[in-house]
Design a protein around this motif. Sequence first.
Motif, short mmCIF file in Angstrom:
data_model
loop_
_atom_site.label_atom_id
_atom_site.label_comp_id
_atom_site.label_asym_id
_atom_site.label_seq_id
_atom_site.Cartn_x
_atom_site.Cartn_y
_atom_site.Cartn_z
N PHE A 69 33.56 31.60 41.09
CA PHE A 69 33.99 31.81 42.47
C PHE A 69 35.44 32.29 42.56
CE2 PHE A 69 30.76 28.32 43.67
CZ PHE A 69 29.74 29.26 43.71
N ALA A 70 36.27 31.89 41.60
CA ALA A 70 37.66 32.36 41.62
C ALA A 70 37.72 33.86 41.34
CB ALA A 70 38.50 31.60 40.60
N ARG A 71 36.83 34.36 40.53
CA ARG A 71 36.78 35.80 40.29
C ARG A 71 36.31 36.54 41.54
NH1 ARG A 71 37.34 37.78 35.17
NH2 ARG A 71 36.03 39.59 35.63
N TYR A 72 35.43 35.91 42.29
CA TYR A 72 35.02 36.53 43.56
C TYR A 72 36.21 36.61 44.51
CZ TYR A 72 31.71 37.70 47.31
OH TYR A 72 31.02 38.32 48.32
N ALA A 73 36.89 35.49 44.71
CA ALA A 73 38.06 35.50 45.57
C ALA A 73 39.12 36.46 45.02
CB ALA A 73 38.64 34.09 45.69
N GLY A 74 39.25 36.51 43.70
CA GLY A 74 40.22 37.40 43.09
C GLY A 74 39.89 38.86 43.24
N ARG A 75 38.64 39.18 43.45
CA ARG A 75 38.25 40.57 43.71
C ARG A 75 38.48 40.94 45.18
NH1 ARG A 75 36.06 43.19 39.66
NH2 ARG A 75 35.12 42.10 37.89
N LEU A 76 38.32 39.98 46.07
CA LEU A 76 38.52 40.27 47.49
C LEU A 76 39.99 40.24 47.88
CD1 LEU A 76 35.42 39.89 47.51
CD2 LEU A 76 35.69 38.80 49.74
N TYR A 77 40.77 39.43 47.18
CA TYR A 77 42.20 39.28 47.51
C TYR A 77 43.03 39.47 46.24
CZ TYR A 77 39.56 36.97 51.21
OH TYR A 77 38.64 36.67 52.18
N PRO A 78 43.01 40.65 45.66
CA PRO A 78 43.63 40.84 44.33
C PRO A 78 45.15 40.72 44.34
CG PRO A 78 42.92 42.95 45.25
CD PRO A 78 42.36 41.88 46.14
N ASP A 79 45.78 40.84 45.51
CA ASP A 79 47.24 40.76 45.58
C ASP A 79 47.74 39.38 45.99
OD1 ASP A 79 47.66 43.48 44.88
OD2 ASP A 79 47.15 44.08 46.93
N ALA A 80 46.85 38.42 46.16
CA ALA A 80 47.27 37.07 46.54
C ALA A 80 48.08 36.43 45.42
CB ALA A 80 46.06 36.20 46.86
N THR A 81 49.05 35.60 45.80
CA THR A 81 49.76 34.81 44.81
C THR A 81 48.81 33.81 44.17
OG1 THR A 81 50.40 33.08 46.37
CG2 THR A 81 51.88 35.00 46.18
N GLU A 82 49.19 33.25 43.03
CA GLU A 82 48.30 32.28 42.39
C GLU A 82 48.07 31.05 43.27
OE1 GLU A 82 47.58 30.00 38.12
OE2 GLU A 82 49.41 31.16 38.44
N PRO A 83 49.09 30.48 43.90
CA PRO A 83 48.80 29.34 44.79
C PRO A 83 47.87 29.72 45.94
CG PRO A 83 51.14 29.41 44.26
CD PRO A 83 50.54 30.69 43.76
N ASP A 84 48.05 30.91 46.51
CA ASP A 84 47.17 31.31 47.60
C ASP A 84 45.75 31.60 47.11
OD1 ASP A 84 49.19 30.99 49.40
OD2 ASP A 84 49.52 33.12 49.79
N LEU A 85 45.62 32.12 45.90
CA LEU A 85 44.28 32.35 45.36
C LEU A 85 43.56 31.02 45.15
CD1 LEU A 85 42.27 34.52 44.54
CD2 LEU A 85 43.13 34.32 42.18
#
Length: 336
Positions: A69-85
């Motif tokens: 699921f983190a990879r999914y969120a990371g694909r939708l929000y690739p520029d988010a900071t690590e805490p925000d991801l």
Amino acid sequence: MKFFDRRSTSTEGPVMTAAVLRALRSDCPIPPRLSPYADDVQGWLVELVDRLGLPADPDTRRRLARAGFARYAGRLYPDATEPDLRVLTAVFTWFFLVDDACDGRDGLTPPQIRALRDGALALLREGPRARHPGFSGPLRRLLVQAWREPRRRMPARWRLRFADAVADHLDGVYREATATTSGRPPGVAEYVRLRRATSAAYVSYPLIEFASGRPLPDAVYHHPALRRLAGLANDLLSWFNDIASLERDRATGGGHNLVLATAAERGVPVPAAVDLVAGHWRAEMDRFAALLAAAPSFGPTLDDAVATHLDGLAAAVRGTVDWTLESARYPVAAAS
């Protein structure tokens, strides 16, 4: 929920549909992106759900860990900071767990879904002290944690917009469960409208503003040009997922799948309906790209934020495509 998602458990359908999905991915003009923090956040997520005891069944917890699921969120929000991801991944995970709880013949009943909806909305609108008898335990604790930072940082109008999107989504889940219980499969037009709610894409769009720190004014967010693009992006990611989830939906979805609705309405075999849906997906992708290129200007003070939002809509489509074909949640990943 169907947070873009219906799981498939068959081994035959994924083999037949993986080639179609790969071809659609090749035809997608949106470039893929992935946050550099995605895998580290996935490790954090596994620790979080273990700490919360979510889900209780060990096999289900292993599947959740492998779903990425983190990879999914990371694909939708690739520029988010690590805490925000981490925040975004926790939000995504909450919706997927709700989806699992509501899915299939053994899922929550419509009254139970309604109670979950009411409890979640009370928390989102009134804060963590709000209590509801139908919403407690680890699911509530996860939402409390996931909502803490958006509630602290984002303006009231954004929080209301997000809560309204969650209400629309869970209302859609309730309507689908009611229709499935009654045994009445939907027609194509009815299904497309309902799927826009059950996909929860409209929940993910306000999170673009959270990840970027650029909340849009309501008049801009709801501008007809942006709403058309939001609806098209929702359809594209939902229909792609329907092809990937076809075999499970044939067994448990009560006809709630665009391929099945198309086959019934057109009177064609399911493989022919897959081709029809894929062709419609390509046509709508062309329309999405054209409308994206023709998006209006809102002036120098807003255009950068609008561009970020539109990039986020595109990322929701491409991210769903790529994640569906890589996640262990889908047998099509192994078949592709």
